[in-house]
Design an enzyme around this catalytic site. Structure first.
Site, PDB file in Angstrom:
ATOM      1  N   HIS A 218      28.177  23.424  -2.217  1.00  0.00           N
ATOM      2  CA  HIS A 218      27.008  22.622  -2.574  1.00  0.00           C
ATOM      3  C   HIS A 218      27.063  22.000  -3.969  1.00  0.00           C
ATOM      4  CE1 HIS A 218      23.068  21.055  -1.830  1.00  0.00           C
ATOM      5  NE2 HIS A 218      22.562  21.672  -2.887  1.00  0.00           N
TER       6      HIS A 218
ATOM      7  N   HIS B 127      14.806  23.592  -5.813  1.00  0.00           N
ATOM      8  CA  HIS B 127      15.029  25.049  -5.778  1.00  0.00           C
ATOM      9  C   HIS B 127      14.679  25.758  -7.079  1.00  0.00           C
ATOM     10  CE1 HIS B 127      17.168  24.875  -1.881  1.00  0.00           C
ATOM     11  NE2 HIS B 127      17.364  23.627  -2.290  1.00  0.00           N
TER      12      HIS B 127
ATOM     13  N   HIS C 119      25.609  19.614   2.383  1.00  0.00           N
ATOM     14  CA  HIS C 119      24.912  20.548   3.272  1.00  0.00           C
ATOM     15  C   HIS C 119      25.737  20.623   4.554  1.00  0.00           C
ATOM     16  CE1 HIS C 119      21.115  20.626   0.983  1.00  0.00           C
ATOM     17  NE2 HIS C 119      21.346  19.342   0.745  1.00  0.00           N
TER      18      HIS C 119
END
Ligand SMILES: [Zn+2]
Ligand SMILES: [Zn+2]
Length: 772
Positions: A170, A81, A412
């Protein structure tokens, strides 16, 4: 595809929202999404794909003009990310602003430092950008200073783009972003978790309903194991492996889930005395550096860890049983032990080295606790291959006998958590990202069948799973909604369905607010002011005379105060005239129309004294009149050139007055004056005939019986001819052409002046020039 901002959303009834996936479309890794609406562009994440290296690990940046990006939001520090952010900021034409949370930024630097170091292993070069390394430490440092931070629950607004960060679970610092552009609301989940663990808050549900939800789909329709069962399985496997003399390898991403595993292990060791002599190693110098970050941001974690911190007065991230090792050089690999080592995907580095060392021994165990990304050694191991290639020499195959077990602690959502969250968020459209094709496809089908009953209704939920570089365009009805704010709200009847409300519409970026003008400053930051004008003129004409002259021009005059000391009248409902002794004050609220009317009023006031008719009328009332005659200059005449030019005429008028005074005085009767006043002049009626008629009336008022008019309508030629006979002088006046024939220059001049003033008075303001 076009790389320009083509959709400004202004065409037609519908406006288009564009979603463009540069990475993370039907894959896990290199997350990067573009959203565009009304000419604004927001980029979400800038990752790399851990399954590839060098430039091929990047999102498809060549397919989009990054210079058009206004804002880049980074959801969390994971490499998939955030790892291509320095490349975007230092090696492309990107010039937008970058935001992430404080913990993400704190960890980002160490993490990418490590990434640079790791990607350089096996590279011949040292430090320069090449196929293996995407950027250098210097790039990283330069980009770091330009990154801005955002707090959870705070909203930032930049050029019409508004975004708010919410907890995503997360990993520490992970954020979901709620983005609003021109009335469209988008929620981007990033990677998120709804399962309470040892240290993180679960993902929050924003209060506002988004139009579009961009959600991860990593686990598709899979169901996570029960947390307690999973932990028991995990600790039992470790325990039994160690008891049989084996070693446990836990390949982990250095930060994030590793901290959760360390909390579990530290607690387990505390409760199992037989394990006390067995070492848990955490082979990451990076993690050691970042522990300080974890220790700093305990306030951003969940209540259970904050309580632990408060109760024990010691930092939960200062582990009792975990030993940190920098690298494998001083690692004494003689006895059963546990090693948590990065990278999690076993591509290279410490975890790969230990894998190759321990793989041949069947007593050993490799526990995969994260999500294994396609194309990596971790994913390959799940197939339980008999051999694995050596990293340093791919031709050499190493036998694999060690046990491979996947116990996922990847934070997740599973299907149940994801679909429940979607239900709570209640979006109109769902865009799936961050998932391999199959799980993502299954999730799409599951969601579509869940919302089947809404199909073809206005509440239909659409689900999209675009591939990388697929252009997804969603149309939205361009309904403009203005928010009523402040006092205006009180005027809205809550029961009535439809009603008309008037106020000031203020647009700031894409927000429309309807306000009362009084609320303008408070709700829009704009301010209003009213300009009042005031002019004071010395004017010793009597109030009747002023009144009479003004009524000639404006018709109805409103008398406000009629006291001996003060006389106040209002013209055209906007100009206030106060007369006190010989001072006349004219006041009005400034506006284009009012200023023009005020100009005329002042021009009249300046000329009242010198008008011949005034002489006749006022001589009855004001014996001191002549003494003041030449003082009638305006005190403030900057804007009134006309006033000055008229005062130049005065000497002429004075001479004439002296000459004719005696005759004129006798000839003016009150009845004539009244007759004129009964004939109000309307500004709206402005035909030439009407004006000629009015000039005749004014001439009559001025010269009384000295004036002879040919009033016969049929006598075309002489219709507009008047003769004025004063003493031995006679003048012939053509009212239509405004010419005077006269033997006496003085009388001629006086009549000409009179005509000029008369035409000024009777002409409508806008057409004055035709007569002047
Ligand atoms: Zn992640
Ligand atoms: Zn991810």
């Amino acid at each position: 595809m076009s790389s320009k901002k083509t959709d400004n959303g202004t065409s037609g009834e519908t406006e288009q929202f564009r979603f463009f996936c540069l990475g993370g479309g039907n894959e896990v890794g290199r997350s990067c999404h573009i959203i565009q609406f009304k000419g604004k562009t927001v980029m979400l994440d800038a990752g790399v794909h851990p399954g590839y290296s060098g430039l091929s690990s990047l999102p498809f940046y060549d397919e989009f003009d990054l210079s058009t990006v206004d804002i880049l939001l980074i959801s969390h520090f994971h490499l998939d990310h955030a790892a291509s952010l320095p490349f975007v900021m230092q090696h492309t034409n990107f010039k937008g602003r970058v935001f992430m949370t404080h913990p993400t930024k704190a960890i980002y630097r160490w993490l990418l430092n490590d990434f640079v170091r790791v990607t350089m292993i096996g590279d011949d070069s040292s430090g320069t950008v090449n196929s293996g390394t995407l950027y250098t430490d210097d790039d990283l440092a330069a980009s770091f200073d330009k990154i801005e931070t955002i707090d959870y629950h705070s909203t930032v607004e930049i050029d019409g783009i508004r975004f708010t960060a919410y907890h995503a679970g997360h990993v520490l610092g992970a954020a979901m972003f709620f983005i609003e552009i021109g009335g469209i609301k988008v929620l981007f989940t990033g990677d998120y978790s709804r399962e309470e663990d040892r240290h993180l808050n679960i993902a929050e549900v924003p209060l506002t309903r988004p139009d579009i939800l961009i959600t991860e789909s990593t686990f598709g329709t899979a169901t996570h194991e029960n947390r307690i069962e999973k932990e028991t399985k995990f600790t039992n496997l470790i325990h039994s492996t160690l008891l049989r003399g084996g070693r446990c390898l836990l390949p982990v991403f250095a930060l994030g889930r590793a901290q959760e595993l360390l909390l579990i292990l530290d607690e387990y060791w505390k409760n199992n005395e037989d394990l006390e002599d067995i070492n848990i190693y955490y082979a990451s110098s990076l993690a050691r550096k970042c522990m300080a970050v974890y220790q700093t941001y305990i306030n951003m974690m969940n209540e259970s860890i904050r309580k632990k911190f408060r109760d024990s007065n010691s930092n939960p991230f200062q582990f009792k049983y975990i030993k940190s090792i920098r690298n494998l050089d001083k690692f004494d690999d003689l006895n059963p032990c546990i090693v948590l080592a990065a990278p999690g995907m076993l591509q290279n580095g410490v975890s790969r080295e230990l894998l190759e060392r321990w793989a041949p021994d069947e007593r050993n165990a490799v526990i995969l606790t994260g999500y294994s990304i396609e194309g990596t050694m971790a994913k390959q191991l799940l197939m339980e291959p008999a051999q694995i290639p050596s990293f340093n020499n791919p031709d050499i195959m190493i036998p694999r006998r060690a046990g491979i077990t996947e116990i996922s602690f990847a934070a997740h959502v599973d299907y149940e958590q994801n679909s429940k969250f979607i239900e709570l968020v209640n979006p109109k459209s769902i865009i799936l990202v961050h998932g391999e094709s199959n799980p993502m496809g299954r999730l799409k089908s599951a969601l579509l069948s869940k919302y089947q009953k809404l199909k073809n209704t206005e509440n239909e939920v659409k689900v999209y799973n675009p591939r990388n570089c697929d252009d997804l365009k969603l149309s939205f009805k361009g309904i403009k909604i203005a928010k009523a704010m402040g006092q205006i709200v009180e005027s809205i009847d809550p029961i009535k369905e439809k009603q008309l409300i008037s106020g000031v519409l203020v647009q700031k970026n894409f927000d429309l607010n309807l306000l009362k003008i009084e609320d303008l400053r408070e709700y829009s930051g704009l301010s209003t002011c009213i300009v009042k004008e005031r002019q004071t003129i010395r004017c010793c004409a009597g109030r009747d005379l002023i009144f009479w002259h003004l009524s000639q021009m404006f018709g109805f005059i409103d008398i406000k105060i009629d006291e001996p000391e003060e006389f106040t009248i209002e013209v055209m409902n906007c100009i206030n005239i106060t007369l006190e002794t010989d001072l006349c004050t004219v006041q009005w609220t400034s506006s284009m129309v009012n200023d023009t009317i005020a100009d005329s009023v002042i021009a009249i006031l300046l000329s009242v004294d010198s008008s011949p008719a005034s002489v006749k009328i006022s001589s009855k009332q004001c014996s001191g009149h002549h003494a003041h005659e030449h003082d009638n200059k305006a005190d403030h005449t900057e804007n009134h050139v006309k006033a000055e030019s008229e005062s130049e005429d005065e000497p002429k008028i004075k001479d004439e007055e002296t000459a004719t005074n005696g005759i004129v005085k006798k000839e003016v009767e009150d009845s004539q004056l009244l007759q004129v006043l009964d004939f109000p002049l309307s500004l709206a009626d402005s035909s030439i005939q009407t004006r000629i008629k009015r000039i005749k009336i004014l001439l009559r008022a001025q010269f009384g019986d000295s004036l002879s008019l040919f009033d016969n309508e049929d006598d075309g030629e002489n219709q507009n001819i008047a003769t004025i006979k004063i003493g031995k002088h006679e003048a012939k006046v053509d009212i239509f052409n405004l010419t005077v024939e006269c033997g006496s220059g003085v009388l001629k001049g006086r009549i000409e002046n009179m005509l000029k003033r008369a035409t000024d008075l009777v002409a409508p303001l806008s057409q004055k020039s035709r007569f002047v």
